[in-house]
Design a protein around this motif. Sequence first.
Motif, PDB file in Angstrom:
ATOM      1  N   ILE A 168       0.971  -1.336   0.048  1.00 54.24           N
ATOM      2  CA  ILE A 168      -0.126   0.040   0.041  1.00 54.24           C
ATOM      3  C   ILE A 168       0.848   1.201  -0.002  1.00 54.24           C
ATOM      4  CG2 ILE A 168      -1.709   1.507   1.300  1.00 54.24           C
ATOM      5  CD1 ILE A 168      -2.693  -1.366   2.157  1.00 54.24           C
ATOM      6  N   ILE A 169       2.005   1.110   0.777  1.00 59.72           N
ATOM      7  CA  ILE A 169       2.964   2.484   0.968  1.00 59.72           C
ATOM      8  C   ILE A 169       3.591   2.417  -0.402  1.00 59.72           C
ATOM      9  CG2 ILE A 169       5.012   3.210   2.004  1.00 59.72           C
ATOM     10  CD1 ILE A 169       4.093   2.005   4.563  1.00 59.72           C
ATOM     11  N   LEU A 170       3.972   1.347  -1.159  1.00 61.14           N
ATOM     12  CA  LEU A 170       4.797   1.400  -2.522  1.00 61.14           C
ATOM     13  C   LEU A 170       3.640   2.137  -3.423  1.00 61.14           C
ATOM     14  CD1 LEU A 170       7.098   0.948  -4.348  1.00 61.14           C
ATOM     15  CD2 LEU A 170       6.135  -1.575  -4.703  1.00 61.14           C
ATOM     16  N   ILE A 171       2.236   1.662  -3.584  1.00 59.60           N
ATOM     17  CA  ILE A 171       1.434   2.066  -4.340  1.00 59.60           C
ATOM     18  C   ILE A 171       1.199   3.609  -4.062  1.00 59.60           C
ATOM     19  CG2 ILE A 171      -1.167   2.005  -5.104  1.00 59.60           C
ATOM     20  CD1 ILE A 171      -0.958  -1.124  -4.553  1.00 59.60           C
ATOM     21  N   ALA A 172       1.133   4.162  -3.011  1.00 61.06           N
ATOM     22  CA  ALA A 172       0.937   5.597  -2.570  1.00 61.06           C
ATOM     23  C   ALA A 172       1.952   6.316  -3.024  1.00 61.06           C
ATOM     24  CB  ALA A 172       0.563   5.469  -1.198  1.00 61.06           C
ATOM     25  N   VAL A 173       3.216   6.089  -2.997  1.00 60.29           N
ATOM     26  CA  VAL A 173       4.444   6.425  -3.266  1.00 60.29           C
ATOM     27  C   VAL A 173       4.463   6.636  -4.776  1.00 60.29           C
ATOM     28  CG1 VAL A 173       7.069   6.528  -3.338  1.00 60.29           C
ATOM     29  CG2 VAL A 173       5.850   6.075  -1.320  1.00 60.29           C
ATOM     30  N   ILE A 174       4.232   5.510  -5.659  1.00 68.41           N
ATOM     31  CA  ILE A 174       4.001   5.595  -6.912  1.00 68.41           C
ATOM     32  C   ILE A 174       3.059   6.531  -7.648  1.00 68.41           C
ATOM     33  CG2 ILE A 174       3.576   4.189  -9.063  1.00 68.41           C
ATOM     34  CD1 ILE A 174       4.775   1.769  -7.617  1.00 68.41           C
ATOM     35  N   ALA A 175       1.837   6.520  -6.835  1.00 67.43           N
ATOM     36  CA  ALA A 175       0.992   7.645  -7.324  1.00 67.43           C
ATOM     37  C   ALA A 175       1.209   9.069  -6.956  1.00 67.43           C
ATOM     38  CB  ALA A 175      -0.326   7.272  -6.308  1.00 67.43           C
ATOM     39  N   VAL A 176       1.986   9.038  -5.859  1.00 64.13           N
ATOM     40  CA  VAL A 176       2.305  10.765  -5.732  1.00 64.13           C
ATOM     41  C   VAL A 176       3.479  10.924  -6.587  1.00 64.13           C
ATOM     42  CG1 VAL A 176       3.684  12.049  -3.905  1.00 64.13           C
ATOM     43  CG2 VAL A 176       1.704  10.898  -3.246  1.00 64.13           C
ATOM     44  N   ILE A 177       4.431  10.116  -6.850  1.00 69.33           N
ATOM     45  CA  ILE A 177       5.442  10.466  -8.110  1.00 69.33           C
ATOM     46  C   ILE A 177       4.713  10.724  -9.264  1.00 69.33           C
ATOM     47  CG2 ILE A 177       7.346   9.294  -9.214  1.00 69.33           C
ATOM     48  CD1 ILE A 177       8.218   8.103  -6.584  1.00 69.33           C
ATOM     49  N   ALA A 178       3.823   9.872  -9.529  1.00 71.73           N
ATOM     50  CA  ALA A 178       2.848  10.063 -11.074  1.00 71.73           C
ATOM     51  C   ALA A 178       2.270  11.463 -10.877  1.00 71.73           C
ATOM     52  CB  ALA A 178       2.159   8.772 -11.212  1.00 71.73           C
ATOM     53  N   ILE A 179       1.539  11.884  -9.898  1.00 71.96           N
ATOM     54  CA  ILE A 179       1.039  12.931  -9.789  1.00 71.96           C
ATOM     55  C   ILE A 179       1.862  14.320  -9.959  1.00 71.96           C
ATOM     56  CG2 ILE A 179      -0.253  14.591  -8.401  1.00 71.96           C
ATOM     57  CD1 ILE A 179      -1.665  12.161  -7.277  1.00 71.96           C
ATOM     58  N   ILE A 180       2.949  14.153  -9.473  1.00 72.55           N
ATOM     59  CA  ILE A 180       4.230  15.204  -9.361  1.00 72.55           C
ATOM     60  C   ILE A 180       4.586  15.059 -10.954  1.00 72.55           C
ATOM     61  CG2 ILE A 180       6.407  15.825  -8.796  1.00 72.55           C
ATOM     62  CD1 ILE A 180       5.695  14.956  -6.049  1.00 72.55           C
ATOM     63  N   ALA A 181       4.983  14.097 -11.409  1.00 75.98           N
ATOM     64  CA  ALA A 181       5.679  13.924 -12.830  1.00 75.98           C
ATOM     65  C   ALA A 181       4.495  14.695 -13.894  1.00 75.98           C
ATOM     66  CB  ALA A 181       5.865  12.578 -13.357  1.00 75.98           C
ATOM     67  N   PHE A 182       3.068  14.196 -13.725  1.00 72.51           N
ATOM     68  CA  PHE A 182       2.208  14.723 -14.714  1.00 72.51           C
ATOM     69  C   PHE A 182       2.175  16.426 -14.647  1.00 72.51           C
ATOM     70  CE2 PHE A 182      -2.205  16.005 -15.401  1.00 72.51           C
ATOM     71  CZ  PHE A 182      -2.494  15.739 -16.763  1.00 72.51           C
ATOM     72  N   SER A 183       2.120  16.488 -13.196  1.00 71.61           N
ATOM     73  CA  SER A 183       1.980  18.232 -13.056  1.00 71.61           C
ATOM     74  C   SER A 183       3.402  18.991 -13.487  1.00 71.61           C
ATOM     75  CB  SER A 183       2.050  18.630 -11.583  1.00 71.61           C
ATOM     76  OG  SER A 183       2.044  19.666 -11.332  1.00 71.61           O
ATOM     77  N   CYS A 184       4.509  18.155 -13.587  1.00 77.65           N
ATOM     78  CA  CYS A 184       5.532  19.001 -14.084  1.00 77.65           C
ATOM     79  C   CYS A 184       5.536  18.982 -15.672  1.00 77.65           C
ATOM     80  CB  CYS A 184       6.892  18.121 -13.931  1.00 77.65           C
ATOM     81  SG  CYS A 184       7.317  18.305 -12.028  1.00 77.65           S
ATOM     82  N   VAL A 185       4.868  17.938 -16.357  1.00 77.01           N
ATOM     83  CA  VAL A 185       4.807  17.880 -17.781  1.00 77.01           C
ATOM     84  C   VAL A 185       3.676  18.853 -18.067  1.00 77.01           C
ATOM     85  CG1 VAL A 185       4.078  16.581 -19.621  1.00 77.01           C
ATOM     86  CG2 VAL A 185       5.394  15.562 -17.954  1.00 77.01           C
ATOM     87  N   GLU A 186       2.831  19.187 -17.441  1.00 74.63           N
ATOM     88  CA  GLU A 186       1.922  19.928 -17.562  1.00 74.63           C
ATOM     89  C   GLU A 186       2.261  21.273 -17.508  1.00 74.63           C
ATOM     90  OE1 GLU A 186      -2.551  21.427 -16.047  1.00 74.63           O
ATOM     91  OE2 GLU A 186      -2.016  19.557 -15.576  1.00 74.63           O
ATOM     92  N   THR A 187       3.067  21.671 -16.534  1.00 78.54           N
ATOM     93  CA  THR A 187       3.440  23.097 -16.407  1.00 78.54           C
ATOM     94  C   THR A 187       4.520  23.204 -17.516  1.00 78.54           C
ATOM     95  OG1 THR A 187       3.179  22.853 -13.965  1.00 78.54           O
ATOM     96  CG2 THR A 187       5.083  24.259 -14.750  1.00 78.54           C
ATOM     97  N   TYR A 188       5.390  22.091 -18.015  1.00 80.17           N
ATOM     98  CA  TYR A 188       6.422  22.492 -18.933  1.00 80.17           C
ATOM     99  C   TYR A 188       5.509  22.832 -20.248  1.00 80.17           C
ATOM    100  CZ  TYR A 188       9.966  21.519 -22.362  1.00 80.17           C
ATOM    101  OH  TYR A 188      10.829  21.635 -23.533  1.00 80.17           O
ATOM    102  N   ASN A 189       4.472  21.888 -20.545  1.00 80.52           N
ATOM    103  CA  ASN A 189       3.929  22.192 -21.792  1.00 80.52           C
ATOM    104  C   ASN A 189       3.278  23.699 -21.646  1.00 80.52           C
ATOM    105  OD1 ASN A 189       4.689  19.714 -22.909  1.00 80.52           O
ATOM    106  ND2 ASN A 189       2.699  18.650 -22.417  1.00 80.52           N
ATOM    107  N   SER A 190       2.704  24.201 -20.564  1.00 74.11           N
ATOM    108  CA  SER A 190       2.035  25.407 -20.519  1.00 74.11           C
ATOM    109  C   SER A 190       2.877  26.549 -20.896  1.00 74.11           C
ATOM    110  CB  SER A 190       1.385  25.474 -19.215  1.00 74.11           C
ATOM    111  OG  SER A 190       1.289  27.047 -18.836  1.00 74.11           O
TER     112      SER A 190
END
Length: 187
Positions: free
Chosen positions: A6-28
Amino acid sequence: MKKGTIILIAVIAVIAIIAFSCVETYNSLVTQRENVDTQYSAIETQLQRRIDLIPNIVNTVKGYAAHESEVFGAVSDARARLAGASTKEEAAEADSELTSAVSRLLMIAENYPDLKADTQFTALTDELAGTENRIAVARKDYNDAAKTYNTQIKTFPKVIIANLFGFEKAEYFEAADGAKSAPQVNF
């Protein structure tokens, strides 16, 4: 499920959200930078329109005032500097010089009533006035786009992405010193 999974899944989810946010910011930021470049291109287009129009005005005035060679030379030199400008600063300075030289050229018309009555001259000066208005609008649009972009690259958290990927401040298109007061031209 185990607690570690559960902790591993939560960490992966947080990393995915941060990565998605970075990509969205870069594209913007890329989109906004492209908008700035497009708006600057609009200024260049209108400046080129004016560069192309000025020889017609000069030739029309030459027909009436051939002895005004100093003014014709100033217009020609300023036009060449604007056409050869390679930076925004050089373009703004050359634009200011050209505006001043063209104003002096148009003031010559006051001494030549036949020139003021010439339909070709009148049409060319009307077209020049329209071009000057287009240039003013293009400058405003560019500076608005530059302001939006510059604000975005300075605000948190976009400043992190901007610094990480080398997004640099867009320079404003500003009038050169002495261009703040418009010359008086009366026909």
